[in-house]
Design an enzyme around this catalytic site. Structure first.
Site, PDB file in Angstrom:
ATOM      1  CD  GLU A 236      44.688  42.811  40.991  1.00 16.63           C
ATOM      2  OE1 GLU A 236      44.590  43.775  40.199  1.00 16.63           O
ATOM      3  OE2 GLU A 236      44.811  41.624  40.617  1.00 16.63           O
TER       4      GLU A 236
ATOM      5  NE  ARG B  77      41.984  28.135  41.710  1.00 13.82           N
ATOM      6  CZ  ARG B  77      41.731  29.278  41.079  1.00 13.82           C
ATOM      7  NH1 ARG B  77      42.482  29.662  40.050  1.00 13.82           N
ATOM      8  NH2 ARG B  77      40.733  30.038  41.464  1.00 13.82           N
TER       9      ARG B  77
ATOM     10  CE  LYS C 296      40.251  38.604  43.484  1.00 17.01           C
ATOM     11  NZ  LYS C 296      41.124  39.533  44.239  1.00 17.01           N
TER      12      LYS C 296
END
Length: 548
Positions: free
Chosen positions: A33, A260, A270
């Site tokens: 994104e 992850r 983020k």
């Protein structure tokens, strides 16, 4: 490069798919994104998606998940592409989720017509309240049993801009009693009037949610293996449901989740990283203390070291914490055979060699890289006045201190033995300079017979030294008293130092080993012809040890 610490189960799945002819090729995608800069965790995902495609001679798309124009910016798009190229990967196609908005809208309409989606007027808070808990089923919305005709009318009104943000949503009608909360009538479309979308302008004021858009995008592109991080594991039933119900169930993409990256002393969000940028905690997304790929690049990390790191940590099915010392080890291993050494002294102390001729100077030959003799040698000046590192002198030495102190003799690397005879001080008691004597015979070798010194120090010539600014970094986050990570108030130390003359020619991005200090890079933003600023990449010592 060492073997990964765990088997790559993703490749095992793909091997079976190819052997059974369930798949004839491999097609992956990396779907960021564009709402921030990528970090080291994304580097892992990049290496997995692009690296898997490379391994099988397949393809990998770069697809922007631009379904939320409120948070997205073209700056992030440019940064993402630069990061991927820098890591050494190429995408098959550059695509946008917004390329498929028309198809996603039609898919949503078809769901409504089948009685599998409805427009809801509950608020976000009410939807959350109605959803239930892990132990209790959810409650159906009063809008759930509206007619197909009513839902089609309301959805068209949403598209036409009749309603304000948050006033209506489109929800999939699945199962409010499902043990998987993600299947309890999830929202699949929401309203967002502003700002205009960067690709579609004001054409749309309704946008699909990621869980609805993602499987449709994968299916349209012909993705075979949709590789994503472990937090999407509970969303996989919804991924499959969307593909089945919108009619893309003929050999659909297979979602496979991997753990992850969690890294000690590192924020991997983020949202939090953006907050650091916005409140001035750091001086931008590429601040060398940031775990962003841009920050690591400016810090002096190499793409090879990051790919090596991602290979070493392997691909696992469960989350775990990786020591940041492994990342530091990887960059040391890469740089030690690539960069040349330079003499730089921090906290310099001036040394006057009283018996060295005042009008004389000479060139001292030093190796460029002790690990790689093929990198040759260089010559640096030596004269009566030199600078030595502040850490290489103690007026009152502690036990087992073998460097310079009053009455002690040391070897000056590449030059002579010198002996400290006198400490000259300023009025305030600080050290002004050291007066030493040297033995001229020790450079040729004849004076070494029967003489040993335990300490070797480095130097720069005081008459030709270049003044540089160096920035030594500690971790941005450190463990607090309660065991939780907090911001480190001492994460950067800036000081002046003296370097040998060739450092004056350093170009932005050029890396060196500062002898006995660590690996440094000329800052890509701050280094100019007038001022040389060097960021410490990593020190010379490693705390990481491979598991036996």
């Amino acid at each position: 490069m060492t073997e990964p610490v765990s088997t790559n189960f993703i490749h095992s799945i793909i091997d079976k798919d190819l052997e059974s002819h369930k798949r004839e090729s491999v097609y992956t995608r990396f779907p960021p994104e564009p709402n921030g800069y990528l970090h080291i965790g994304h580097a892992k995902a990049i290496c997995i998606n692009f690296g898997t495609a490379e391994k099988y001679g397949g393809r990998c798309n770069l697809r922007y998940d631009d379904t939320n124009p409120v948070k997205e910016d073209v700056e992030y798009v440019s940064a993402i592409e630069e990061d991927i190229r820098w890591l050494g990967f190429k995408w098959e196609k550059l695509l946008w989720a917004s390329n498929y908005f028309d198809q996603m809208y039609q898919a949503a309409v078809e769901l409504i017509k089948k009685g599998e989606a409805y427009v809801d007027n509950l608020t976000a808070e009410q939807i959350k309240e109605y959803r239930g808990t892990l132990k209790e089923p959810g409650e159906e919305s009063p809008c759930r049993n509206q007619t197909v005709e009513e839902n089609l009318k309301l959805f068209e009104e949403m598209k036409a801009g009749k309603y304000a943000d948050g006033e209506r949503v489109l929800r999939a009608k699945i199962d409010m009693a499902s043990p998987n909360i993600n299947m309890r009538d999830p929202v699949i479309y929401r309203i967002a009037h502003n700002p205009p979308h960067h690709n579609t302008g004001t054409k749309w004021c309704i946008y699909p949610m990621y869980d609805f858009a993602h499987p449709i995008e994968d299916a349209i592109e012909g993705i075979t293996h949709s590789l994503c991080s472990l937090e999407f594991e509970d969303h996989r039933p919804l991924y499959d449901w969307v593909l089945r119900e919108v009619g893309w169930w003929d050999n659909p993409p297979q979602q496979i989740e991997f753990a992850r990256l969690n890294l000690t002393n590192t924020v991997m969000s983020k949202r939090y990283l953006k907050a650091f940028v916005d409140d001035g905690t750091v001086d931008g997304w590429d601040d060398p203390r940031m775990p962003t790929i841009a920050g690591l690049r400016r810090r002096g990390y190499t793409p090879e070291s990051i790919r090596d790191f991602c290979e070493r940590i392997g691909v696992a099915k469960s989350n775990s914490m990786v020591e940041i010392s492994l990342l530091e080890h990887c960059v040391r291993e890469d740089l030690k055979t690539k960069v040349e050494s330079r003499n730089v002294v921090e906290d310099p102390i001036k040394v006057v060699i009283t018996n060295y001729p005042e009008d004389q100077s000479e060139m001292i030959e030093l190796e460029n890289n002790r690990e790689v003799p093929e990198m040759g040698t260089r010559k640096i000046p030596f004269s009566r006045e030199i600078y030595v590192d502040g850490a290489d002198f103690m007026e009152e030495p502690v036990k087992k201190y073998f460097r310079l102190f009053p009455g002690n003799e040391v070897r000056v690397k590449g030059a002579y033995f010198i002996k400290c005879e006198e400490v000259i001080k300023n009025e305030d008691g600080s050290i002004k300079e050291l007066h030493c004597t040297y033995d001229p015979a020790t450079r040729s070798g004849s004076g070494f017979e029967g003489r040993k010194v335990k300490g070797t120090i480095h130097f720069v010539d005081a008459r030709t030294a270049v003044k540089i600014k160096i920035r030594n970094y500690d971790y941005l986050m450190v463990e607090g008293e309660d065991g939780k990570y907090v911001l480190n108030p001492d994460s950067v130390e800036e000081k002046w130092a003296f370097a040998e003359p060739s450092v004056a020619e350093a170009k932005p991005g050029e890396r060196f080993q500062f002898f006995r200090h660590g690996y440094y890079v000329a800052d890509s933003k701050l280094t100019t012809d007038q001022e040389k600023v060097f960021n410490r990449i990593v020190d010379l010592k490693s705390s990481w040890k491979p598991k036996k």
